[in-house]
Write a protein that holds these residues in place. Structure first.
Motif, PDB file in Angstrom:
ATOM      1  N   ASP A  40     -10.278  35.294   6.189  1.00 11.09           N
ATOM      2  CA  ASP A  40     -10.702  34.820   7.498  1.00 11.09           C
ATOM      3  C   ASP A  40     -10.446  33.327   7.592  1.00 11.09           C
ATOM      4  O   ASP A  40     -10.448  32.611   6.585  1.00 11.09           O
ATOM      5  CB  ASP A  40     -12.189  35.107   7.730  1.00 11.09           C
ATOM      6  CG  ASP A  40     -12.444  36.560   8.099  1.00 11.09           C
ATOM      7  OD1 ASP A  40     -11.644  37.121   8.860  1.00 11.09           O
ATOM      8  OD2 ASP A  40     -13.448  37.125   7.615  1.00 11.09           O
ATOM      9  N   ASN A  43     -12.395  28.762  11.410  1.00  9.82           N
ATOM     10  CA  ASN A  43     -12.824  28.610  12.796  1.00  9.82           C
ATOM     11  C   ASN A  43     -12.712  29.977  13.463  1.00  9.82           C
ATOM     12  O   ASN A  43     -11.606  30.489  13.637  1.00  9.82           O
ATOM     13  CB  ASN A  43     -11.927  27.578  13.501  1.00  9.82           C
ATOM     14  CG  ASN A  43     -12.252  27.392  14.966  1.00  9.82           C
ATOM     15  OD1 ASN A  43     -12.993  28.182  15.564  1.00  9.82           O
ATOM     16  ND2 ASN A  43     -11.687  26.360  15.552  1.00  9.82           N
ATOM     17  N   GLU A  44     -13.846  30.572  13.830  1.00 12.08           N
ATOM     18  CA  GLU A  44     -13.820  31.938  14.357  1.00 12.08           C
ATOM     19  C   GLU A  44     -13.130  32.053  15.712  1.00 12.08           C
ATOM     20  O   GLU A  44     -12.809  33.152  16.156  1.00 12.08           O
ATOM     21  CB  GLU A  44     -15.230  32.517  14.425  1.00 12.08           C
ATOM     22  CG  GLU A  44     -16.190  31.761  15.310  1.00 12.08           C
ATOM     23  CD  GLU A  44     -17.615  32.283  15.188  1.00 12.08           C
ATOM     24  OE1 GLU A  44     -18.319  32.255  16.214  1.00 12.08           O
ATOM     25  OE2 GLU A  44     -18.010  32.688  14.090  1.00 12.08           O
ATOM     26  N   THR A  47      -8.025  33.605  16.124  1.00 14.00           N
ATOM     27  CA  THR A  47      -8.021  35.039  15.820  1.00 14.00           C
ATOM     28  C   THR A  47      -6.643  35.580  15.452  1.00 14.00           C
ATOM     29  O   THR A  47      -6.510  36.739  15.120  1.00 14.00           O
ATOM     30  CB  THR A  47      -8.553  35.839  17.026  1.00 14.00           C
ATOM     31  OG1 THR A  47      -7.690  35.598  18.145  1.00 14.00           O
ATOM     32  CG2 THR A  47      -9.975  35.428  17.378  1.00 14.00           C
TER      33      THR A  47
END
Length: 176
Positions: A40, A43-44, A47
């Motif tokens: 991952d 920084n969400e 994407t």
């Protein structure tokens, strides 16, 4: 905060705005985070990422600073230019990563460049998590009108598919 002058830095619009200067192997591809054998991102909001293949994949944007609203006087004052990029490998295949950023004059002649050594990522001795490269240009003289940002790489095992370096979150900012 200064605005990012790169368009589509994370692949949200597939390969729009990028010139594919090398598109080898299975060619460039946009994938969803974290992808197969991946991590991952920190920084969400990010994407997607760009994935490279078994032959060299490079993509570039050339930023026209006058078209972006900067005046010759502002640019000749030599504002700091900061470039950032994020890259990672897969946990199952080694890869290489490269970046070249050039400050260009009105004739597209290089004023100053940033081209660190090729980075090789080996999952046997590297966790292959996302890493950032950053550089700030200063004291480059007058005449800056364009910035060329090019990056990419490939896998080191020549596997068919998208096993090469992954890139995302690229940015080019001019200190205001």
């Amino acid at each position: 905060m200064a605005r990012n002058l790169l368009k589509n830095p994370c692949g949200e619009e597939q390969l729009e705005f990028w010139e594919l200067t090398e598109n080898g192997g299975s060619q460039w591809k946009v994938e969803d985070m974290p992808g197969d054998s991946g991590y991952d991102f920190c920084n969400e909001e990010v994407t997607k990422y760009f994935a490279t293949s078994f032959e060299l994949c490079l993509k570039r944007q050339v930023i026209d600073l006058l078209a972006e609203g900067y005046s010759c006087e502002q640019l000749d004052a030599q504002p700091a230019i900061t470039v950032e990029d994020w890259y990672c490998g897969r946990t199952d295949c080694g890869c290489s990563y490269e970046i070249t950023v050039c400050l260009l004059d009105e004739n597209h002649e290089v004023i100053q460049d940033f081209k660190p050594e090729l980075v090789n990522l080996d999952p046997d001795c590297d966790d292959c998590s996302w890493k950032q490269v950053s550089h700030t240009f200063s004291d480059y003289g007058s005449g800056l009108r364009f910035i060329s940002f090019e990056h990419g790489g490939q896998d080191t095992k020549f596997w068919d598919g998208w096993f090469g370096v992954r890139v995302t979150g690229s940015s080019v900012t001019v200190e205001e």
